[in-house]
Scaffold this active site. Structure first.
Site, PDB file in Angstrom:
ATOM      1  CG  ASP A 106      -6.003 -22.889  11.836  1.00  0.00           C
ATOM      2  OD1 ASP A 106      -6.949 -22.691  12.606  1.00  0.00           O
ATOM      3  OD2 ASP A 106      -5.542 -22.015  11.067  1.00  0.00           O
ATOM      4  CE  LYS A 124     -11.287 -14.821  11.306  1.00  0.00           C
ATOM      5  NZ  LYS A 124      -9.904 -14.998  11.270  1.00  0.00           N
ATOM      6  NE  ARG A 152       8.957  -6.703  23.878  1.00  0.00           N
ATOM      7  CZ  ARG A 152      10.143  -6.939  24.451  1.00  0.00           C
ATOM      8  NH1 ARG A 152      10.536  -8.166  24.693  1.00  0.00           N
ATOM      9  NH2 ARG A 152      10.940  -5.938  24.805  1.00  0.00           N
ATOM     10  CE1 TYR A 179      -7.491 -16.501   5.885  1.00  0.00           C
ATOM     11  CE2 TYR A 179      -5.448 -16.580   7.132  1.00  0.00           C
ATOM     12  CZ  TYR A 179      -6.485 -15.861   6.567  1.00  0.00           C
ATOM     13  OH  TYR A 179      -6.503 -14.494   6.681  1.00  0.00           O
TER      14      TYR A 179
END
Ligand SMILES: Cc1ncc(COP(=O)(O)O)c(C=O)c1O
Length: 381
Positions: free
Chosen positions: A176, A201, A51, A104
């Site tokens: 972004d 994406k 982690r 978004y």
């Protein structure tokens, strides 16, 4: 070393040199949640628990930083996990941020439904108008959050101008960069403080992995991101990190093909009688075309169109294509079509961010352009 290299070379090489023992040219998928220590605290390669850090993820993070010409990269389990981390690292109860008036839907939902519960205030402003963003600032504004081009209306924000506005108001600028990808635009070089990506994406590029990233030059911000990345734990597993890195290696060639195809389709749709408006930053009539030319290498693979027949025509178009698959998401090699109002941006219904119901969003893939054009032509008959 990789800082001096060209973009495509960095995409292929940054983050990993061939393994000295085996010669493997790709970073292995280190499927290990924990790492042996030589005596308490004696870490062999700097890793203790996956982690906190995993070598496959570390290679991806170094690569992401190099792509954005930034110093520090952090990888997350999704774009929303990266967004959540950036917001929690920079905002405290009583703080305010400015977001796009066509953000978004998921970003808007997280801020509107979750962060407001913890005493965070927000205002919306059009990213294409730095004066409007300046007017939205308050004495407690800590962040100006923009997408450029925006999802789904493809508005373009002037990053250097927005950075000046944010900094003059004592706020940081977050960009972004999901729609452009670092191949087309590198916001840190234009004055942004933080770049966020949905690596799901264009960076991943094959619609086979979900991920997110934060990149910054600021060591304090990076330390805050690293603390939350480990403390809250929204990390990608090693296979996801590997898939993302594998996708990134071909980012430059994929993006050029996405842009070639999108430019041709935008041109074709501009002359089509069923179409009321084509929204593509590469078209000369797009209001952000001049700014896009200044700060982007090319104009991307996303096109939005408004249909003359309203919502019914938009829904019919979405269900009539054969090669353009009706699906959410974007940026993969395959072409996708969607109705933002009913799909990706349904959460904005009834808000100031509500999207037009005649809007259709195309994510133009890398297939043969003649086939894509024929598919669109048939679907609009
Ligand atoms: C511009 C933008 N930012 C962030 C996200 C969130 O990314 P993810 O779906 O990987 O959580 C998306 C997803 O569509 C997006 O389009």
């Amino acid at each position: 070393m990789t800082d001096q290299l060209g973009f495509s070379t960095r995409a292929v090489h940054a983050g990993f040199d061939p393994d000295p023992q085996t010669g493997a040219v790709n970073v292995p998928i280190y499927a290990s949640s924990t790492f042996a220590q030589d005596g308490v605290g004696g870490l062999r390669g700097g890793f203790e628990y996956a982690r906190t850090g995993n070598p496959t993820r570390t290679a991806l993070e170094a690569n992401l930083a190099a792509l954005e010409s930034g110093r520090h990269g952090r990888a997350f389990s999704s774009g929303m996990a990266a967004t959540d981390c950036a917001l929690r690292a920079t905002l405290r109860p009583g703080d305010h941020l400015v977001i796009p008036d066509d953000a978004y839907g998921g970003t808007f939902r997280l801020i509107d439904k979750v962060f407001t519960q913890w005493g965070i205030e927000y205002s919306v402003a059009p990213v294409s108008d730095p004066d409007a963003v300046r007017n939205a600032l308050r004495s407690n504004t800590k962040l100006v959050w923009v997408e450029t081009p925006t999802n789904p209306l493809l508005n373009v924000g002037d990053i250097p101008a927005l950075a000046d506005v944010a900094h003059a108001g004592g706020a940081k600028l977050v960009v972004d960069n999901t729609f452009a990808s670092p191949y087309l635009q590198q916001p840190l070089l234009l004055g942004a403080d933080i770049v966020i990506h949905s690596t799901t994406k264009y960076l991943g590029g094959h619609s086979d992995v979900v991920g997110g990233a934060l990149i910054t030059d600021d060591p304090e911000l990076d330390a805050a991101f690293a603390f939350l990345q480990n403390g809250a734990g929204a990390v990608p597993g090693p296979t996801d990190a590997f898939l993302t890195l594998r996708g990134i290696k071909t980012l430059a060639v994929r993006m050029d093909r996405h842009c070639d195809n999108a430019e041709t389709i935008a041109e074709f749709l501009s002359g089509h009688p069923a179409v009321a408006e084509v929204i593509y930053p590469g078209l000369p009539q797009h209001p952000g075309n001049a700014v896009a030319q200044k700060q982007m290498r090319r104009f991307g693979g996303m096109i939005s169109v408004r249909l003359r027949g309203g919502r019914d025509a938009a829904l019919k178009f979405c269900s009539s294509t054969k090669l353009f698959t009706l699906a959410e998401s974007l940026g993969g090699v395959e072409s996708l079509i969607e109705h933002p109002g009913a799909m990706t941006h349904a959460s904005t219904a009834g808000s100031a961010l509500e999207v037009p119901e005649d809007l259709v969003r195309l994510s133009v893939g890398i297939e043969d352009i003649s086939d894509l054009l024929a598919d669109i032509e048939n679907a609009l008959l």
